[in-house]
Design a protein around this motif. Structure first.
Motif, short mmCIF file in Angstrom:
data_model
loop_
_atom_site.label_atom_id
_atom_site.label_comp_id
_atom_site.label_asym_id
_atom_site.label_seq_id
_atom_site.Cartn_x
_atom_site.Cartn_y
_atom_site.Cartn_z
N PHE A 125 -12.44 -8.77 0.90
CA PHE A 125 -12.97 -9.64 1.94
C PHE A 125 -13.99 -8.87 2.77
O PHE A 125 -13.92 -7.65 2.89
N PHE A 126 -14.89 -9.61 3.42
CA PHE A 126 -15.49 -9.11 4.65
C PHE A 126 -15.49 -10.23 5.67
O PHE A 126 -15.72 -11.40 5.35
N LEU A 146 -26.07 -12.83 1.25
CA LEU A 146 -25.04 -13.17 0.27
C LEU A 146 -23.90 -12.17 0.32
O LEU A 146 -24.03 -11.06 0.84
N ALA A 147 -22.78 -12.61 -0.22
CA ALA A 147 -21.59 -11.76 -0.37
C ALA A 147 -21.44 -11.46 -1.85
O ALA A 147 -21.35 -12.38 -2.66
N PRO A 169 -21.73 -7.18 1.89
CA PRO A 169 -22.85 -8.05 2.27
C PRO A 169 -24.17 -7.52 1.74
O PRO A 169 -24.38 -6.32 1.60
N ARG A 170 -25.07 -8.44 1.44
CA ARG A 170 -26.44 -8.11 1.09
C ARG A 170 -27.34 -9.02 1.91
O ARG A 170 -27.16 -10.24 1.91
N LEU A 192 -19.72 -9.49 -12.18
CA LEU A 192 -19.86 -9.66 -10.74
C LEU A 192 -19.93 -11.14 -10.40
O LEU A 192 -20.09 -12.00 -11.27
N SER A 193 -19.84 -11.43 -9.11
CA SER A 193 -20.05 -12.78 -8.59
C SER A 193 -20.60 -12.65 -7.18
O SER A 193 -20.41 -11.64 -6.52
N PHE A 194 -21.29 -13.68 -6.73
CA PHE A 194 -21.73 -13.68 -5.34
C PHE A 194 -21.79 -15.10 -4.81
O PHE A 194 -21.85 -16.08 -5.57
#
Length: 778
Positions: free
Chosen positions: A100-101, A191-192, A206-207, A245-247
């Motif tokens: 999580f963030f 995005l996460a 985070p990006r 990956l996923s975002f």
């Protein structure tokens, strides 16, 4: 050292940790010491105030997923320093490692938490916490995440560069060619991103980048810049060993999320990095993502959280300064490891008065310096200086001075998970406590409510007005409008709720509410009332629960002397059976206590037949009311139409007749300004842009997503949209349609004249085209 792969026409890729660290460097030991293995008091405080979080997990079949969860402060329940739980979004089925963030509105730093699924019961997921740490504010600052959405776009102030954004071509095929995906990516600055490592760890980070965080190369390939950070580089190291990956990408002010999954690699190829340069400074690396799945979905968490609404930013002192919290984590990590700076020295320095503020200033200065070196424009005076404490990152002001003010805006308290905001003309949500749930009939209860604030205030309203009650039911806020049945000016407010089959709020009121529970109320609202001084004579006609607002009129009138507006009252009340008569006992007592001032006539349709126009005419004629008597009618449409048809024939002027109808949403709508019928399902099949003005002055713009009302979109974007009941009953959300076409659920409370004048209700309205609304109070 292995050689980088670089075939003709193929971007060069990095395949080893040494190659990555040769470019980004190795993290300092102090960075790793800031990681703690259990939630401390600071983490608990952050979770108690956090309304939304990014959540990365894998399903039982190994499918990677990233989404946003929450919707209200404190949605995560902390059971112990190593156990938390929360309600899963529908359709999610996490297994194994999760990450999580947690986002705090207006705060730059982020709390990251990693762990594993520890159990599940129904929709409640329990997670075992394994590590937690504070993430720096650079991703939030780069993206301008908390900047008011109305400033998004090329003219935005703050961190946005004046150089054009190259969002990439619009693909014709592949997952990125699906409707709306390319446009959404072009508008998404944040995005996460979730990755995993072979040893069983998960990481969601985070990006953020200038206006567009992920650029399209073709129908199935994205490139995401990786600019300088703290060199920890968990994402990069994970992708070297597991490329899945996923975002989840978002656009500030919108409650739709783009969920993507695929496979990622790392590149330092100049041909990809240079187009993403800012003022000639390219990112150090980039992620190449081979997209396997892309889907735009509505986010219940973002809809409920309203992260960009006025007052959403956390006030100073609501949460600890995140960098000070990171310092405490460093002291704990140093003590546990025996390495790094001495823990006692770190704690001693942190205890010096004013040291937290000095640390905040130093860190913010470092952020600005680092962003300048990356090619971002410098922040304007006073902007970004509250990036990690309380307040916005890269703030700013809306065009025309409307909307969210820059600086500190204290969040109103939440009420059992409901964020407290404002509506038209200062009609703010007010926290109340249930004092009593009193049974009136087998199908109706009266809720007795008290102000639960630190400085309790009486409930002031005009007899006949209603309040909008807001409760969290099954994790979602539900709003329903109910007339007050009590006397104005009292410390207690009474509203009577009749049970409706399938009704979410009424069922909750009858089965779930108890003394001590908290709700929120907004109001008073409505033009159906007696005013501050009741007329000398009132003729009242009601059916069923329509007697509720009339009961407030009766109680108020009889409490006053005849000289002060407490004159003669006659009530005609229709119900199906005697058991269903609301306030039957009290009405009988009031008739006994006030002979000559109150008369009550009951019609039981199960015994006497339906009350029709002839019955109403005979009753009014027998009363012989004075020429100045006022008539108040409340009930279902057929009865109201019958009564209003009778009164003109008896010589009663229209200005003396006041009425309130029952309304409910239907499946079709009338297009404002055209008089044609529109199918709401068709109307919201595509997103449309909504421009909001206030007396002709620009307030902001927002995209109304498919399936969302004008009000939903405006509130999610932080626009000052007036509202109250949200179900088309009260009219508080009425605004003028300046341009475009809108379809609305019918029936609703708009009068024919209001429709002709171009007014619409945003709470039941959806766009059929680009629209412009003026929210000036009519």
């Amino acid at each position: 050292m292995q050689q980088r792969v670089h075939e003709a026409g193929t971007p060069r890729r990095l395949t080893t940790a040494d190659q990555v660290e040769d470019i980004i460097g190795r993290p300092a030991s102090v960075v790793l010491l800031k990681q703690i293995s259990a939630l401390d008091d600071g983490c608990r405080t952050v979770l108690a105030h956090c309304p939304v979080a990014a959540f990365g997990h894998r399903d039982a079949d190994g499918t990677s997923r990233t989404t946003f969860i929450g919707g209200a402060p404190g949605f995560v329940r902390v059971h112990s320093p190593t156990r938390i739980s929360f309600t899963l979004p529908e359709g999610d089925d996490p297994h194994g490692p999760v990450s999580f963030f947690f986002l705090l509105p207006g705060v730059g730093e982020i709390l990251r938490v990693n762990g594993s699924v520890a159990g599940r019961r129904g929709t409640t997921l329990t997670v075992g916490v394994e590590e937690a740490y504070v993430h720096c504010a650079q991703a939030v600052l780069r993206s301008g995440l908390w900047r008011p959405p109305a400033q998004a776009g090329p003219a935005s102030a703050g961190l946005a560069s004046t150089e054009p954004v190259q969002a990439g071509p619009v693909p014709e095929d592949g997952p990125l060619g699906l409707p709306g995906v390319a446009d959404f990516l072009a508008a998404s600055p944040f995005l996460a991103l979730s990755t995993w490592d072979p040893s069983g760890g998960s990481d969601t980070s985070p990006r953020g980048d200038r206006r567009t965080v992920a650029r399209i190369l073709d129908g199935r390939t994205l490139v995401v810049p990786d600019r300088k950070g703290n060199k920890r580089a968990d994402t990069l190291h994970n992708l070297l060993r597991d490329d899945r990956l996923s975002f989840a990408a978002l656009v500030p002010g919108r409650d739709t999320v783009l969920q993507v999954r695929g496979r990622g690699t790392i590149t330092d190829d100049p041909a990809l990095l240079e187009p993403m340069a800012l003022r000639g400074m390219p990112p150090q690396l980039a992620l190449l993502i081979d997209v396997e799945h892309a889907e735009l979905t509505g986010s219940e968490a973002l809809t409920r959280a309203r992260l960009w609404a006025p007052g959403a930013d956390l006030g100073r002192g609501s949460v600890p300064d995140m960098m000070a919290m990171a310092g405490e984590h460093l002291a704990a990590g140093s003590a546990a490891s025996g390495g790094g700076p001495p823990a006692f020295l770190l704690r001693a320095v942190g205890a010096i008065p004013g040291m937290t503020r000095l640390l905040r200033l130093a860190v913010d200065r470092a952020y600005r310096s680092g962003l300048r070196k990356e090619g971002y424009e410098d922040l304007g005076p006073g902007e970004g200086e509250k990036s990690g404490g309380s307040g916005k990152s890269g703030g700013g002001r809306r065009p025309g001075g409307s909307g969210r003010r820059r600086g500190l805006l204290r969040r109103r308290p939440s009420v059992d998970g409901i964020g407290v905001g404002t509506g038209r003309a200062g009609s703010a949500l007010r926290e109340v406590r249930v004092v009593e749930v009193r049974r009136e009939t087998p199908s109706a209860v009266t809720l007795v409510l008290e102000d639960s604030g630190a400085d309790p205030r009486p409930f002031d309203f005009h007899p006949g007005q209603f309040f909008t009650l807001v409760a969290d039911v099954d994790g979602r806020p539900v709003r329903r409008a109910y007339s007050a049945s009590s006397v104005p000016g009292s410390s207690r407010l009474e509203v009577t709720v009749k049970r409706v089959e399938g009704g979410r709020f009424s069922t909750h009121a009858h089965r779930g509410l108890r003394a001590g529970n908290r709700l929120a109320v907004r109001g008073p609202s409505g033009s159906f009332h007696t005013g501050p001084r009741p007329p000398d004579e009132m003729v009242l006609v009601a059916a069923g629960s329509g007697v509720t607002p009339l009961m407030s009129m009766i109680r108020t009138c009889l409490a006053a002397s005849p000289a002060k507006g407490g004159g003669r009252i006659a009530l005609l009340c229709s119900n199906r059976t005697e058991d269903e008569i609301l306030f039957a006992g009290e009405l009988a007592r009031l008739v006994r206590d006030h002979p000559g001032r109150l008369s009550v006539t009951h019609v039981l349709t199960g015994r006497d037949g339906r009350l029709d126009a002839d019955g109403v005419r005979r009753w009014v004629t027998a009363l012989s009311p004075s020429r100045d008597a006022h008539y108040y009618l409340c009930g279902p449409e057929p009865l109201m139409d019958a009564v209003r048809g009778v009164l003109p024939g008896l010589g009663i002027p229209e200005e003396l007749v006041h009425h309130e109808r029952y309304t409910s949403a239907a499946d079709t709508g009338t297009v404002a300004g055209t008089g044609t019928v529109g199918d709401i399902g068709t109307a919201v099949a595509v997103p449309w842009e909504m421009t909001v003005e206030d007396a002709g002055r620009p307030v902001g713009k927002v995209v109304v997503e498919p399936g969302r009302t004008l009000l939903d979109a405006g509130l999610a974007a932080g626009l000052p949209m007036p509202h109250s009941c949200t179900v088309g009953t009260c009219g508080d959300c009425m605004v003028r349609l300046r341009g475009g076409e809108v379809t609305q659920n019918e029936p609703n409370c708009l009068t024919p004249q209001q429709r002709a004048d171009g007014y619409v209700l945003t709470c039941v309205g959806c766009p059929l085209s680009e629209v412009t609304l003026d929210i000036e109070d009519p």
